[in-house]
Design a protein around this motif. Structure first.
Motif, PDB file in Angstrom:
ATOM      1  N   SER A 212       2.762  36.326  18.675  1.00  0.00           N
ATOM      2  CA  SER A 212       2.983  37.274  17.458  1.00  0.00           C
ATOM      3  C   SER A 212       3.982  38.409  17.365  1.00  0.00           C
ATOM      4  CB  SER A 212       1.756  37.549  17.141  1.00  0.00           C
ATOM      5  OG  SER A 212       1.169  38.510  17.753  1.00  0.00           O
ATOM      6  N   SER A 237       1.613  34.549  14.381  1.00  0.00           N
ATOM      7  CA  SER A 237       2.079  35.116  13.245  1.00  0.00           C
ATOM      8  C   SER A 237       3.195  36.069  13.394  1.00  0.00           C
ATOM      9  CB  SER A 237       0.660  35.949  12.887  1.00  0.00           C
ATOM     10  OG  SER A 237       0.374  36.997  13.797  1.00  0.00           O
ATOM     11  N   ASN A 239       6.362  35.683  12.581  1.00  0.00           N
ATOM     12  CA  ASN A 239       7.794  35.134  13.189  1.00  0.00           C
ATOM     13  C   ASN A 239       8.323  34.317  11.868  1.00  0.00           C
ATOM     14  OD1 ASN A 239       7.937  35.307  16.180  1.00  0.00           O
ATOM     15  ND2 ASN A 239       5.862  34.844  16.163  1.00  0.00           N
ATOM     16  N   GLN A 240       9.345  33.506  12.365  1.00  0.00           N
ATOM     17  CA  GLN A 240       9.963  32.650  11.199  1.00  0.00           C
ATOM     18  C   GLN A 240       9.664  31.314  11.524  1.00  0.00           C
ATOM     19  OE1 GLN A 240      13.923  34.132  10.155  1.00  0.00           O
ATOM     20  NE2 GLN A 240      13.313  36.141  11.463  1.00  0.00           N
ATOM     21  N   PHE A 241       8.571  30.888  12.042  1.00  0.00           N
ATOM     22  CA  PHE A 241       8.431  29.461  12.154  1.00  0.00           C
ATOM     23  C   PHE A 241       8.508  28.616  10.937  1.00  0.00           C
ATOM     24  CE2 PHE A 241       5.864  31.064  16.189  1.00  0.00           C
ATOM     25  CZ  PHE A 241       7.072  30.622  16.856  1.00  0.00           C
ATOM     26  N   GLU A 242       9.037  27.529  10.885  1.00  0.00           N
ATOM     27  CA  GLU A 242       9.383  26.724   9.620  1.00  0.00           C
ATOM     28  C   GLU A 242       9.009  25.243  10.085  1.00  0.00           C
ATOM     29  OE1 GLU A 242      12.338  26.061   6.107  1.00  0.00           O
ATOM     30  OE2 GLU A 242      13.045  27.391   7.953  1.00  0.00           O
ATOM     31  N   ASN A 262       4.964  33.366   8.173  1.00  0.00           N
ATOM     32  CA  ASN A 262       5.837  32.413   8.701  1.00  0.00           C
ATOM     33  C   ASN A 262       6.487  31.706   7.482  1.00  0.00           C
ATOM     34  OD1 ASN A 262       6.095  32.447  11.786  1.00  0.00           O
ATOM     35  ND2 ASN A 262       3.965  32.490  11.435  1.00  0.00           N
ATOM     36  N   LYS A 263       7.148  30.771   7.619  1.00  0.00           N
ATOM     37  CA  LYS A 263       7.663  29.772   6.628  1.00  0.00           C
ATOM     38  C   LYS A 263       7.000  28.456   6.721  1.00  0.00           C
ATOM     39  CE  LYS A 263      12.107  32.621   6.462  1.00  0.00           C
ATOM     40  NZ  LYS A 263      13.479  32.365   6.809  1.00  0.00           N
ATOM     41  N   ASN A 285       2.967  32.021   3.693  1.00  0.00           N
ATOM     42  CA  ASN A 285       3.584  30.930   4.306  1.00  0.00           C
ATOM     43  C   ASN A 285       4.104  30.239   2.764  1.00  0.00           C
ATOM     44  OD1 ASN A 285       3.792  30.680   7.217  1.00  0.00           O
ATOM     45  ND2 ASN A 285       1.750  30.982   6.915  1.00  0.00           N
TER      46      ASN A 285
END
Length: 324
Positions: A212, A237, A239-242, A262-263, A285
């Motif tokens: 995170s 949590s 971050n910019q995970f997609e 995130n995404k 999200n």
């Protein structure tokens, strides 16, 4: 009257002088007690590098280092296995870099610098490439630079705690292939400036993971390995995970899951209601569809589902036919 030659007296005094001088310059093993001489020298060099701080006042020369505060000895080998300094707000505290002499403690299992705001710089090379085993890495407080890939070469590693520092760059690909019989039980890298994509090799890491508050991007679904039995905590949590959550399969051991901020897109999989989750958060999200009904899914506060693309159903509002 017989006059005795003074030589034996002088010779005895000379030997006494040499013995005293020897103890002061190079402490004998008896003077050090159980302490290994190599560990003694490493600790004294560490104390000198830290400029003889208040925290190490118990480290008196010519005494048993196994009795000193801030270190622990293995009772079987009498070798130093733990080095841990905890700062106090009432004391000025340490500053500068972590001394490279710590790397000379060849039996070291745990090292930590806690509550020191002025310990800065990179992890010393002598610690990065230690040939001996270092089961627990707890190096913290203002470390900078990248994570050294060769940390994964350390055998029998129990845990990695590098959270709350200023580390940058990616997670090394090598972190998915630790040489020991088991993988580290914890990989905590939160509150840094780490970035890039998660290595696919991490699907082999059966560990509790906290990534995170970083800058990671891309797919992190490889961390959800249903065959793992030791992963009980996962925080991805901030971050910019997609990636698509729809077909994710989770370890049955998981009790904490935070994917918020995130995404992440897709639906929350139905299988998730079969987990014994105690904490769950997917807010902020791009998730949509009906929240699975059953298990503990309705026991979480509605804020755990806030601000998604179109989630519906208890504990949120009911779903329209279009989203059912």
């Amino acid at each position: 009257m017989k006059i005795q030659h003074p030589f034996p007296l002088y010779f005895s005094l000379f030997l006494l002088f040499l013995a005293t001088t020897t103890i002061l310059i190079s402490p004998s093993h008896g003077a050090l007690g159980k302490c290994n001489p190599s560990d003694y020298n490493a600790l004294m060099n560490t104390k000198k590098s830290l400029k003889n701080p208040y925290e190490l006042t118990s480290w008196n020369p010519n005494t048993d280092c196994c009795e000193w505060y801030e270190v622990k000895c293995d009772p079987k080998t009498n070798r130093i296995t733990e080095f841990s300094l905890v700062g106090s707000s009432s004391v000025g505290g340490l500053s500068g870099q972590i001394p490279s002499s710590i790397g000379s403690l060849s039996y070291l299992e745990s090292v930590g610098f806690w509550n020191y705001k002025h310990i800065i710089g990179s992890i010393p090379l002598s610690i990065k490439v230690k040939a001996s085993q270092l089961p627990r890495s707890q190096l913290s407080e203002s470390l900078s630079g990248s994570i050294p890939p060769n940390l994964s070469e350390l055998k029998n590693l129990e845990a990695i705690h590098l959270d709350r520092n200023r580390l940058m760059g990616p997670i090394p690909e090598s972190f998915g292939s630790f040489p020991g019989p088991t993988t580290p039980s914890h990989l905590y890298l939160s509150h840094n400036q780490l970035s890039g994509q998660i290595p696919k090799s991490l699907d082999a890491l059966d560990s509790s993971i906290d990534l995170s508050w970083n800058r990671f991007v891309g797919n992190a679904s490889m961390l959800f390995n249903p065959n793992h039995g030791s992963t009980y905590y996962m925080d991805l949590s901030r971050n910019q995970f997609e990636f698509d959550l729809t077909k994710a399969k989770f370890p049955m051991s998981l009790i904490w899951l935070d994917l918020s901020h995130n995404k992440i897109f897709g639906r929350i999989p139905e299988e998730i209601k079969g987990l014994g989750l105690e904490t769950f958060n997917v807010s902020y999200n791009n998730l949509y569809g009906k929240i699975p009904y059953g298990g503990k899914m309705q026991s979480f506060h509605n804020t755990a589902y806030f601000l998604n693309k179109c989630l519906c159903g208890p504990p949120l509002m009911g779903c329209k036919k279009l989203n059912a």
